[in-house]
Structures are given as structure tokens and as C-alpha cells.
Motif scaffolding. Structure first.
Motif, PDB file in Angstrom:
ATOM      1  N   ALA A   1      16.227  -2.926 -46.255  1.00  0.00           N
ATOM      2  CA  ALA A   1      17.192  -2.713 -45.035  1.00  0.00           C
ATOM      3  C   ALA A   1      16.522  -1.660 -44.370  1.00  0.00           C
ATOM      4  O   ALA A   1      15.657  -0.780 -44.975  1.00  0.00           O
ATOM      5  CB  ALA A   1      18.423  -2.484 -45.592  1.00  0.00           C
ATOM      6  N   PRO A   2      16.504  -1.526 -43.161  1.00  0.00           N
ATOM      7  CA  PRO A   2      15.834  -0.610 -42.207  1.00  0.00           C
ATOM      8  C   PRO A   2      16.425   0.890 -42.703  1.00  0.00           C
ATOM      9  O   PRO A   2      17.598   1.021 -42.912  1.00  0.00           O
ATOM     10  CB  PRO A   2      16.131  -1.069 -40.843  1.00  0.00           C
ATOM     11  N   ALA A   3      15.614   1.922 -42.465  1.00  0.00           N
ATOM     12  CA  ALA A   3      16.189   3.094 -42.954  1.00  0.00           C
ATOM     13  C   ALA A   3      16.690   3.987 -41.601  1.00  0.00           C
ATOM     14  O   ALA A   3      16.260   3.678 -40.664  1.00  0.00           O
ATOM     15  CB  ALA A   3      14.864   4.068 -43.274  1.00  0.00           C
ATOM     16  N   ASN A   4      17.860   4.486 -41.815  1.00  0.00           N
ATOM     17  CA  ASN A   4      18.800   4.820 -40.605  1.00  0.00           C
ATOM     18  C   ASN A   4      18.816   6.436 -40.495  1.00  0.00           C
ATOM     19  O   ASN A   4      19.739   6.880 -39.962  1.00  0.00           O
ATOM     20  CB  ASN A   4      20.033   4.745 -40.858  1.00  0.00           C
ATOM     21  N   LYS A   5      17.638   7.113 -40.914  1.00  0.00           N
ATOM     22  CA  LYS A   5      17.472   8.403 -40.742  1.00  0.00           C
ATOM     23  C   LYS A   5      15.833   8.922 -40.986  1.00  0.00           C
ATOM     24  O   LYS A   5      14.997   8.060 -41.300  1.00  0.00           O
ATOM     25  CB  LYS A   5      18.332   9.171 -41.922  1.00  0.00           C
ATOM     26  N   ALA A   6      15.857  10.184 -40.350  1.00  0.00           N
ATOM     27  CA  ALA A   6      14.403  10.415 -40.144  1.00  0.00           C
ATOM     28  C   ALA A   6      14.331  11.867 -40.510  1.00  0.00           C
ATOM     29  O   ALA A   6      15.244  12.774 -40.454  1.00  0.00           O
ATOM     30  CB  ALA A   6      13.786  10.257 -38.892  1.00  0.00           C
ATOM     31  N   GLY A   7      13.251  12.628 -41.176  1.00  0.00           N
ATOM     32  CA  GLY A   7      12.858  13.610 -41.323  1.00  0.00           C
ATOM     33  C   GLY A   7      12.557  14.618 -40.151  1.00  0.00           C
ATOM     34  O   GLY A   7      12.258  14.218 -39.285  1.00  0.00           O
TER      35      GLY A   7
ATOM     36  N   LEU B   1       8.054  18.110 -45.228  1.00  0.00           N
ATOM     37  CA  LEU B   1       8.669  18.153 -46.555  1.00  0.00           C
ATOM     38  C   LEU B   1       9.870  17.203 -46.684  1.00  0.00           C
ATOM     39  O   LEU B   1      10.255  16.953 -47.600  1.00  0.00           O
ATOM     40  CB  LEU B   1       8.977  19.565 -46.760  1.00  0.00           C
ATOM     41  N   THR B   2      10.512  16.917 -45.628  1.00  0.00           N
ATOM     42  CA  THR B   2      11.878  16.097 -45.486  1.00  0.00           C
ATOM     43  C   THR B   2      11.308  14.858 -44.713  1.00  0.00           C
ATOM     44  O   THR B   2      12.413  14.208 -44.487  1.00  0.00           O
ATOM     45  CB  THR B   2      12.720  16.895 -44.651  1.00  0.00           C
ATOM     46  N   ALA B   3      10.216  14.375 -44.838  1.00  0.00           N
ATOM     47  CA  ALA B   3       9.988  12.995 -44.087  1.00  0.00           C
ATOM     48  C   ALA B   3      10.489  12.038 -45.077  1.00  0.00           C
ATOM     49  O   ALA B   3      10.420  11.999 -46.114  1.00  0.00           O
ATOM     50  CB  ALA B   3       8.298  12.996 -44.117  1.00  0.00           C
ATOM     51  N   VAL B   4      11.066  10.951 -44.310  1.00  0.00           N
ATOM     52  CA  VAL B   4      11.745   9.861 -44.833  1.00  0.00           C
ATOM     53  C   VAL B   4      10.670   8.950 -45.399  1.00  0.00           C
ATOM     54  O   VAL B   4       9.722   8.463 -44.813  1.00  0.00           O
ATOM     55  CB  VAL B   4      12.824   9.269 -44.068  1.00  0.00           C
ATOM     56  N   ASN B   5      10.531   8.560 -46.971  1.00  0.00           N
ATOM     57  CA  ASN B   5       9.639   7.654 -47.299  1.00  0.00           C
ATOM     58  C   ASN B   5      10.200   5.957 -46.863  1.00  0.00           C
ATOM     59  O   ASN B   5      11.180   5.733 -47.222  1.00  0.00           O
ATOM     60  CB  ASN B   5       9.614   7.759 -48.738  1.00  0.00           C
ATOM     61  N   LEU B   6       9.175   5.504 -46.429  1.00  0.00           N
ATOM     62  CA  LEU B   6       9.344   4.010 -46.244  1.00  0.00           C
ATOM     63  C   LEU B   6       8.440   3.097 -47.130  1.00  0.00           C
ATOM     64  O   LEU B   6       7.491   3.291 -47.491  1.00  0.00           O
ATOM     65  CB  LEU B   6       8.863   3.705 -44.637  1.00  0.00           C
TER      66      LEU B   6
END
Length: 291
Positions: A40-46, A50-55
């Protein structure tokens, strides 16, 4: 009693065919999460490295953002792959924006946070007041198996995507917008060209929530000499203090000996002092009080 039990059992058996017919329909009505084959698509971003959202591979990101925010995502790329990042930005309604244009930009960094060059795509785009959406993209170079320490070639590991707004009117900052990110990678290890070297470990940075991994090399033993103890340890300060004091005392004595005159002697170059003319000479009874 026995007759009522038999009637209840017969009614239950009569309902079994109806339940068997309705069960497949209920199962088909509820779709499986893995039916599409992609996460499912990620619904947030960093908001930082250091807080980057891993895909995950093949996973997209669809988030609602504010104009002017810095957004970060992270994805992995293996040897022989060529990664491509595509973004679609839906801007705020034109009635809420001002006449000055907005500029959006996408950048890709490797695990060492070095900015990677894009071989194809539009990295920076400007939208006027009538523009409703923007499309940005970046195609990286093929991931190599190794590289020289001084080079900036892409290596296997994690990569960061940063979306920013370099230029925008001050009143437009904070307006709502939406971003959809898609990361694709083609190729595999078989497509990688031989480079004559091998990478010891992939570049996997600390991404997501500030998790860090420490990697320390084994310390080298210092070379020992006969004078090594003089320059280290608890006695080094006392040794150099005493040695410096002794040298200062010797320098003071030597300087005093070289600069002082011999005691009780007058330099020969001055000679005797001649008597002054016209001045009365003292008699034999001078100082006795007799005429």
C-alpha cells in the motif's frame, strides 16, 4: 424429548447447503490485501535525513503536505540497477495562490548524503498561478559494484529523495498540496558491467527514526621505542617540568658569567685618573686638624 432433538438436527442439516453457497460470495466480496501484488502507498514523509520514510521495492508514497516543507523518503538500490524517481505535485487551488510563481525541486542523495547527478528527467519546475500540477523526475546512473574513495559514483545501498520548494511567495507558504512519489528500478546484478573490484559492504545509512549503526575499525597498535615512556604516562609532566627548570637555571648562570666584570679589577682601557690642575693638594696633616 428425543423427537425435538431430531427435528433440530434436521433443520441444521437443511441449512448447510445455503451456508455453503453464501460463503464463497462473502469471501469474494472482501478483497485480499495482497491481491494487487504491491504494498500500500505510504501516507507520510520524513522531514530530515534521519526521519526519512523507507519505501519497499515497488511501494509508492501519497501524502498531503504544506507548501514549503522539506520532504524525505528513502529506498534501496542494488548493483546493476538503474533507479528512477517520478513525482506528481498537485498544487493548491489557483484562487488561494498569488500571482508570483512557485518553484519545486527534487534531489537524490546516496547513503553518504552525496548529491547524485540525474541523467534524465526534470529536477526543477516552476508553476504559474494557472498551473494546477507539476511533474518532476530523476533517473540515476547505473549502480556500480565499487568505486574509488574520491569519486561520487552510485553504490549499492539506500538512497534519499528530497522534495523542496526553493522559491515561493511568502503568502503561499503553508498552503495545502499533495505529492505522489513512485520509485522504479530496472536491471539486476547480471546487467552490471565488470569493474575489476568488489564492494566490501553496501552503503546502508541510518534511515527512519534516527536509528544509527556504528561501524568501527580495529585500532592499530602504536610502535614502541626506547623513549616512548618519556612522552606518555603520568610522569611525563614532572619529567619535562624538571628538565625545563634545570635548563633555565643553567642558561641563567651562563649568561651571568659571560656578562659580569671580574670583581676588584678595573678595565685597563680606562687607565689612572690624572689629578686636576689648580686644586690644592692635601698636606701630610690633612684631616688631622693641625696647621
Amino acid at each position: 424429548m428425543r423427537t425435538s432433538f431430531l427435528r433440530t438436527a434436521a433443520a441444521a442439516l437443511a441449512l448447510l447447503p445455503a451456508l455453503a453457497l453464501t460463503a464463497p460470495a462473502a469471501t469474494a466480496a472482501s478483497p485480499s490485501p495482497s491481491a494487487s501484488g504491491s504494498p500500500a502507498p505510504a501516507n507520510k514523509a520524513g522531514t530530515s535525513f534521519l526521519t526519512a520514510v523507507n519505501l519497499a521495492p515497488g511501494q509508492d508514497a501519497a501524502v498531503s503536505v504544506s507548501t514549503g516543507d522539506y520532504l524525505y523518503w528513502a529506498f534501496g538500490a542494488a548493483e546493476g540497477q538503474t533507479a528512477r524517481v517520478d513525482l506528481t505535485i498537485t498544487l493548491a487551488p489557483s484562487a488561494d495562490r498569488h500571482d508570483e510563481p512557485q518553484t519545486w525541486s527534487v534531489e537524490v542523495f546516496d547513503g553518504l548524503r552525496r548529491r547524485q547527478a540525474c541523467t534524465d528527467g526534470v529536477q526543477t519546475a516552476t508553476a504559474g498561478k494557472a498551473t494546477g500540477s507539476l511533474a518532476l523526475s530523476c533517473t540515476l546512473r547505473e549502480i556500480r559494484s565499487w568505486a574509488e574513495p574520491w569519486s561520487g559514483d552510485p553504490l549499492p545501498g539506500s538512497y534519499y529523495v528530497r522534495l523542496s520548494v526553493p522559491e515561493a511567495p511568502q503568502p503561499d507558504l503553508g498552503l495545502p498540496a499533495s505529492v505522489r512519489l513512485h520509485v522504479a528500478a530496472k536491471g539486476d546484478e547480471d546487467n552490471a558491467q565488470p569493474e575489476g573490484g568488489e564492494l566490501k559492504a553496501p552503503l546502508v545509512p541510518p534511515a527512519g527514526g534516527g536509528a544509527a549503526t556504528a561501524r568501527a575499525a580495529a585500532p592499530e597498535e602504536p610502535e614502541e621505542h626506547w623513549y616512548t615512556g618519556w612522552f606518555s604516562g603520568w610522569n611525563s609532566r614532572w619529567f619535562w617540568t624538571l628538565a625545563g627548570g634545570a635548563l633555565a637555571a643553567l642558561a641563567g648562570v651562563a649568561g651571568y658569567t659571560l656578562t659580569r666584570h671580574p670583581r676588584g679589577r678595573r678595565p685597563a682601557r680606562y687607565g689612572a685618573v690624572p689629578p686636576q690642575s689648580g686644586a690644592p693638594q692635601p698636606g701630610p696633616y690633612a684631616g688631622s686638624g693641625q696647621p
